[in-house]
Enzyme design. Structure first.
Site, PDB file in Angstrom:
ATOM      1  N   HIS A 100       0.857  -1.197   0.000  1.00 14.69           N
ATOM      2  CA  HIS A 100       0.000   0.000   0.000  1.00 14.69           C
ATOM      3  C   HIS A 100       0.891   1.245   0.000  1.00 14.69           C
ATOM      4  O   HIS A 100       1.502   1.545   1.021  1.00 14.69           O
ATOM      5  CB  HIS A 100      -0.910   0.018   1.235  1.00 14.69           C
ATOM      6  CG  HIS A 100      -1.824  -1.166   1.327  1.00 14.69           C
ATOM      7  ND1 HIS A 100      -3.103  -1.156   0.830  1.00 14.69           N
ATOM      8  CD2 HIS A 100      -1.637  -2.417   1.826  1.00 14.69           C
ATOM      9  CE1 HIS A 100      -3.677  -2.341   1.032  1.00 14.69           C
ATOM     10  NE2 HIS A 100      -2.795  -3.122   1.641  1.00 14.69           N
ATOM     11  N   PHE A 101       0.956   1.927  -1.152  1.00  8.57           N
ATOM     12  CA  PHE A 101       1.743   3.172  -1.215  1.00  8.57           C
ATOM     13  C   PHE A 101       0.849   4.412  -1.169  1.00  8.57           C
ATOM     14  O   PHE A 101       1.326   5.540  -1.291  1.00  8.57           O
ATOM     15  CB  PHE A 101       2.632   3.196  -2.456  1.00  8.57           C
ATOM     16  CG  PHE A 101       3.944   2.442  -2.294  1.00  8.57           C
ATOM     17  CD1 PHE A 101       4.299   1.847  -1.085  1.00  8.57           C
ATOM     18  CD2 PHE A 101       4.837   2.344  -3.351  1.00  8.57           C
ATOM     19  CE1 PHE A 101       5.508   1.164  -0.938  1.00  8.57           C
ATOM     20  CE2 PHE A 101       6.047   1.670  -3.217  1.00  8.57           C
ATOM     21  CZ  PHE A 101       6.385   1.074  -2.010  1.00  8.57           C
ATOM     22  N   ARG A 102      -0.484   4.177  -1.082  1.00  8.07           N
ATOM     23  CA  ARG A 102      -1.447   5.234  -0.700  1.00  8.07           C
ATOM     24  C   ARG A 102      -1.645   6.362  -1.694  1.00  8.07           C
ATOM     25  O   ARG A 102      -2.204   7.414  -1.328  1.00  8.07           O
ATOM     26  CB  ARG A 102      -1.049   5.856   0.646  1.00  8.07           C
ATOM     27  CG  ARG A 102      -0.742   4.886   1.780  1.00  8.07           C
ATOM     28  CD  ARG A 102      -1.952   4.146   2.240  1.00  8.07           C
ATOM     29  NE  ARG A 102      -1.716   3.427   3.492  1.00  8.07           N
ATOM     30  CZ  ARG A 102      -2.404   2.340   3.840  1.00  8.07           C
ATOM     31  NH1 ARG A 102      -3.372   1.874   3.066  1.00  8.07           N
ATOM     32  NH2 ARG A 102      -2.150   1.743   4.975  1.00  8.07           N
TER      33      ARG A 102
ATOM     34  N   ASN B 217      -6.739   0.451  -2.587  1.00 10.55           N
ATOM     35  CA  ASN B 217      -7.613   1.110  -1.592  1.00 10.55           C
ATOM     36  C   ASN B 217      -7.120   2.527  -1.294  1.00 10.55           C
ATOM     37  O   ASN B 217      -6.824   2.894  -0.162  1.00 10.55           O
ATOM     38  CB  ASN B 217      -7.755   0.283  -0.307  1.00 10.55           C
ATOM     39  CG  ASN B 217      -6.442   0.041   0.413  1.00 10.55           C
ATOM     40  OD1 ASN B 217      -5.366   0.176  -0.167  1.00 10.55           O
ATOM     41  ND2 ASN B 217      -6.513  -0.319   1.687  1.00 10.55           N
TER      42      ASN B 217
ATOM     43  N   ASP C  92       2.335  -6.800   2.698  1.00  9.94           N
ATOM     44  CA  ASP C  92       1.143  -6.022   3.074  1.00  9.94           C
ATOM     45  C   ASP C  92       1.575  -4.725   3.776  1.00  9.94           C
ATOM     46  O   ASP C  92       0.961  -4.309   4.764  1.00  9.94           O
ATOM     47  CB  ASP C  92       0.181  -6.835   3.957  1.00  9.94           C
ATOM     48  CG  ASP C  92      -1.228  -6.234   3.952  1.00  9.94           C
ATOM     49  OD1 ASP C  92      -1.457  -5.244   3.239  1.00  9.94           O
ATOM     50  OD2 ASP C  92      -2.091  -6.760   4.679  1.00  9.94           O
TER      51      ASP C  92
HETATM   52  O1  DOR Z   1      -3.804  -4.352   8.076  1.00  9.84           O
HETATM   53  C1  DOR Z   1      -4.230  -4.017   6.985  1.00  9.84           C
HETATM   54  N1  DOR Z   1      -4.008  -2.792   6.474  1.00  9.84           N
HETATM   55  N2  DOR Z   1      -4.966  -4.886   6.292  1.00  9.84           N
HETATM   56  C2  DOR Z   1      -5.595  -4.538   5.173  1.00  9.84           C
HETATM   57  O2  DOR Z   1      -6.233  -5.364   4.597  1.00  9.84           O
HETATM   58  C3  DOR Z   1      -5.547  -3.142   4.683  1.00  9.84           C
HETATM   59  C4  DOR Z   1      -4.319  -2.476   5.126  1.00  9.84           C
HETATM   60  C5  DOR Z   1      -4.358  -0.994   4.918  1.00  9.84           C
HETATM   61  O3  DOR Z   1      -4.660  -0.560   3.804  1.00  9.84           O
HETATM   62  O4  DOR Z   1      -4.018  -0.236   5.836  1.00  9.84           O
HETATM   63 ZN    ZN Z   2      -5.863  -7.345   3.030  1.00 12.03          ZN
HETATM   64 ZN    ZN Z   3      -3.251  -5.159   2.056  1.00  7.38          ZN
END
Ligand code: DOR
Ligand code: ZN
Ligand code: ZN
Length: 396
Positions: free
Chosen positions: A59-61, A91, A278
């Site tokens: 996740h680099f947001r 996301n 993750d």
């Molecule tokens: O711990 C998590 N953080 N699990 C996820 O599925 C999403 C991720 C996040 O985007 O912060």
């Molecule tokens: Zn996840």
């Molecule tokens: Zn994730």
């Protein structure tokens, strides 16, 4: 650009020898003993050279949550962790449900020129849990779809998503969670969606990749599914194999020792295909408000090496397969192995160096980690991408 790395222990999923490696025009041109080329030379004595790592789940947001991380800080953190290719989850804000956002991220990634980037698109439009029409607009630059961060509750939606994924040659990355069940029993919540999605994949033939598998029951389902020939791969995270009975907030949660043992058994027998971080950076304030996740890309190798190789559970070749060889295969790239004509993406590591994790030194904006203050082994000393030194530890 040419570079010759001399006298390193060279390890990938099928090799472990002392020698030299030569990269030319971005590709591995030669490896073996006593190579001689007139070009820049890096002394690899006392160090281990491996294919750089490939992270299937990051996740680099960007766009939208750049106060937590952006492509620049994320890329620098990835290089510090020994990674040269990352698969970015959607996301973001807005959610990545269109080629427009994919193009934005890929363009910015190219401009920054840090690591290679692949962008994952959402399974349902804007994570609404139902709409799949946007999938028709995706082109071949997209290989994975996922609603990571959220589960997909509806059986019919997941069934239709699988049919569509088959048609478009996409792999579904599954965040196995039934959010209605989570507050009551997060173990059942993960297990039931794992069972459903493996069953649906068996019926439809769609290719599935299960994210962050964390329970002994889920890993057993993956094992069974694979034995039945289901089109299935899975990943585990460093934190789910190194920690147990720990209430650091992450989804899925840190499980029990029994679960950890089952995941490691799955690693040993090949049920687990990959280790993916993750990497989920958050601000201190967001963590206090309950945001799940940890900033993991800078600690993934030392955590995995210390908990799997240092204590003799697997050898370094196997760890290379989990962090480079198999992720490269799953992503369909010529990376992750020491082979001629493969990308010249390698990492130099000091395996014996004890490191004290200090998240304040992270290049990631996210300093959130349960590993802070821990002593681990396996320091990334240099990360080379396409023959170019992209990161060098200042101690070197
Ligand atoms: O711990 C998590 N953080 N699990 C996820 O599925 C999403 C991720 C996040 O985007 O912060
Ligand atoms: Zn996840
Ligand atoms: Zn994730």
């Amino acid at each position: 650009m040419e570079i010759l790395i001399k006298a390193a222990r060279i390890v990938d999923e099928s090799k472990d020898f002392l020698g030299d490696l030569y990269i030319k025009d971005g590709k591995i041109e030669d490896f073996g003993e006593d190579l001689n080329y007139t070009c820049k030379v890096v002394d690899g004595q006392g160090l281990t050279l491996m294919p750089s790592f490939i992270d299937l789940h990051v996740h680099f947001r960007e766009p939208g949550y750049t106060y937590k991380e952006d492509l620049d800080t994320g890329g620098l953190a990835a290089l510090r962790g020994g990674y040269t290719l990352v698969n970015l989850m959607g996301n973001t804000n807005p959610i990545c449900s269109s080629m427009e956002i994919v193009e934005y991220v890929l363009k910015r990634g190219k401009e920054l020129d840090l690591v290679d980037i692949h962008q994952v698109v959402s399974i349902t439009k804007d994570f609404d849990g139902y709409t799949l029409s946007h999938l028709d607009d995706l082109d071949e630059r997209v290989k994975f779809i996922s609603d990571d961060g959220k589960g997909i509750k509806s059986n019919i939606v997941m069934y239709k998503a699988m049919i569509k994924a088959l048609e478009k040659d996409l792999t579904l990355m599954i965040h196995a969670e039934d959010e209605d069940l989570t507050p009551i029993d997060y173990r059942i919540s993960e297990n039931i969606i794992t069972i459903r999605d493996i069953y649906l994949s068996k019926e439809t033939g769609a290719r599935l990749h299960l994210c962050h598998v964390s329970t002994k029951e889920a890993i057993e389902e993956v094992r069974r599914g694979k034995a039945q020939g289901v089109n299935l791969t899975c990943e585990v995270t460093p934190h789910h194999i190194a920690l147990w009975d720990n209430d650091y907030k992450v989804n899925p949660p840190i499980r029990t020792k029994e679960d950890v043992d089952a995941l490691i058994e799955g690693i040993i027998d090949g049920t687990v295909d990959a280790i993916a971080t993750d990497h989920a950076p958050h601000t201190g304030e967001d963590k206090l408000k309950g945001a799940p996740g940890l900033s993991g890309i800078e600690t993934a190798f030392p955590v995995s090496y210390t908990s799997l190789v240092k204590n003799g559970k697997i050898d370094l070749k196997k760890l290379s397969k989990l962090m480079s060889g198999n992720p490269g295969k799953i992503m369909g790239v010529r990376k992750g192995k020491i082979e001629k004509a493969y990308d010249g993406d390698v990492v130099l590591i000091d395996l014996d160096k004890e490191i004290l994790i200090d998240s304040q030194k992270f290049l990631s904006k996210g300093k959130n980690t349960p590993f802070n203050g821990m002593k681990l082994y396996g320091q990334v000393m240099m990360t080379i991408k396409g023959g170019e030194i992209k990161y060098s530890n200042k101690d070197l």
